[in-house]
Design an enzyme around this catalytic site. Structure first.
Site, PDB file in Angstrom:
ATOM      1  N   SER A  61     -22.549   1.645   0.778  1.00  0.00           N
ATOM      2  CA  SER A  61     -22.820   2.779   1.662  1.00  0.00           C
ATOM      3  C   SER A  61     -24.013   3.598   1.183  1.00  0.00           C
ATOM      4  CB  SER A  61     -21.589   3.692   1.743  1.00  0.00           C
ATOM      5  OG  SER A  61     -21.401   4.388   0.525  1.00  0.00           O
ATOM      6  N   TYR A  88       0.847  -1.188   0.000  1.00  0.00           N
ATOM      7  CA  TYR A  88       0.000   0.000   0.000  1.00  0.00           C
ATOM      8  C   TYR A  88       0.885   1.241   0.000  1.00  0.00           C
ATOM      9  CZ  TYR A  88      -3.662  -3.301   1.500  1.00  0.00           C
ATOM     10  OH  TYR A  88      -4.528  -4.365   1.600  1.00  0.00           O
ATOM     11  N   SER A 134     -13.303  -5.105   2.200  1.00  0.00           N
ATOM     12  CA  SER A 134     -14.354  -4.526   1.358  1.00  0.00           C
ATOM     13  C   SER A 134     -15.743  -4.983   1.781  1.00  0.00           C
ATOM     14  CB  SER A 134     -14.114  -4.848  -0.128  1.00  0.00           C
ATOM     15  OG  SER A 134     -12.951  -4.229  -0.597  1.00  0.00           O
ATOM     16  N   LEU A 185     -18.125  -3.270   2.524  1.00  0.00           N
ATOM     17  CA  LEU A 185     -19.111  -2.345   1.950  1.00  0.00           C
ATOM     18  C   LEU A 185     -19.030  -2.319   0.427  1.00  0.00           C
ATOM     19  CD1 LEU A 185     -18.852   0.627   4.478  1.00  0.00           C
ATOM     20  CD2 LEU A 185     -20.638  -1.115   4.313  1.00  0.00           C
ATOM     21  N   PHE A 216     -19.721   0.886  -2.366  1.00  0.00           N
ATOM     22  CA  PHE A 216     -20.985   0.884  -3.103  1.00  0.00           C
ATOM     23  C   PHE A 216     -22.164   0.719  -2.149  1.00  0.00           C
ATOM     24  CE2 PHE A 216     -21.822  -0.170  -7.834  1.00  0.00           C
ATOM     25  CZ  PHE A 216     -22.889   0.701  -7.858  1.00  0.00           C
TER      26      PHE A 216
END
Length: 327
Positions: A212, A56, A204, A206, A210
């Site tokens: 949310s 990351y 992920s 959520l 999307f």
């Protein structure tokens, strides 16, 4: 926050963790000050599992987390990952599960984190060129040396999980799991984890935001937001998936909660520890509030009716990355 045993190897975490990736990469402009404040607030609210990876950035997310935890290492359960080859100057390469690379990467992660050990060290993706037994053997050595407390794998098939677990007990498997992505219910991964006493960490949860309900158009994303390349946010797929989100929003409204809270409560009720990612305190607080939501049998049935397995349109990743899944 309620604490939950993650697997059967002695690791306990809050029932919801925090994915830190988006604080540094992929989801638009970073704001270090707000990210640090968000981590502070997460710890105040009882979040303990903080998730990062050397890829990351590369490296910058580990460095951010190290800065956030300076002087209070014991406040968090720190998870990071290896398995994608990265040069010391940050050039990304192919998957690499060779024991010598795993060891070198862990030493580098410890430097970036400013820590003497990590609580949970994952193999980020399965390298098809290296037997998983060899990679997990290297992870086991790091446990023996005290540099790693627990180990796990990400995005692995049921057979690979069994092979890895036979070398050294896995504490957790991290994979995508949400109302949009329920593949592990069908490919024996979920049943294998339950059988072997391995914890499930859901990234992920959520659906990359999307679920949310806050995303209504692909144009909602910044120009440098990685989700512009995600098949589920493109073309006809976007419209079909938005229809599902509208149904989730309807169910959430009936309970006087947000769509995010409904989706996260569902993941939690399946026994997983979700690690929703956010880089802003208001969204963090909304997400954490989901840990107090109770879903009845009627709620679960209603959710199943609008978001059964396979409801989502589009692949999880662009074609060039799909081959790294279910290794």
């Amino acid at each position: 926050m309620e604490q939950r045993a993650l697997g059967s190897q002695g690791l306990t975490v809050g029932v919801q963790g925090l994915g830190c990736m988006g604080m540094s990469v992929f989801y638009g402009t970073a704001d270090e000050a707000e990210s640090l404040a968000t981590i502070d607030r997460a710890l105040e609210l009882g979040v303990t599992l903080l998730d990062t990876a050397e890829s990351y950035g590369p490296f910058v997310n580990e460095q951010l987390l190290g800065k956030a935890l300076a002087g209070r290492r014991e406040a968090a359960v720190v998870a990071t990952k290896t398995g994608v080859e990265i040069s010391d100057d940050g050039q990304m390469g192919d998957l690499n599960g060779r024991p010598e690379y795993v060891r070198r990467a862990l030493e580098r992660s410890l430097r970036h984190l400013g820590m003497e050990y990590v609580d949970l060290y994952y193999l980020h993706r399965i390298d098809p060129k290296v037997p998983v037994e060899e990679t997990v053997g290297a992870l086991a050595e790091l446990v023996t040396e005290g540099k790693v407390r627990h180990i796990g794998v990400c995005e692995a098939s049921a057979s690979t999980i069994r092979r890895a677990h036979a070398v050294h007990p896995l504490t957790a498997v991290q994979t995508e799991y949400s109302l949009f992505e329920r593949g592990i219910e069908q490919d024996q991964v979920l049943s294998t984890l339950k059988e072997l006493g391995i914890g499930l960490v859901a990234y992920s949860p959520l659906g990359r935001g999307f679920l949310s309900g806050a995303i209504t158009s692909p144009d909602d994303f910044a120009a440098d937001d990685w989700r512009r390349t995600d098949p589920r946010f493109q073309g006809e797929n976007f419209g079909r998936n938005l229809d599902v989100v509208r149904e989730v929003r309807r169910l959430a409204s009936a309970k006087d909660i947000t769509p995010s809270q409904l989706a996260l409560a569902w993941v939690q009720q399946q026994g997983a520890v979700g690690i929703p990612g956010t880089k802003r305190r208001p969204y963090l607080e909304e997400n954490v509030a989901a840990t107090a939501v109770t879903l009845t049998a009627e709620d679960i049935a209603a959710i199943e009716a609008v978001a059964p397995h396979g409801v989502v349109s589009g692949d999880r990743y662009a074609p060039e990355f799909m081959g790294t899944l279910n290794g």
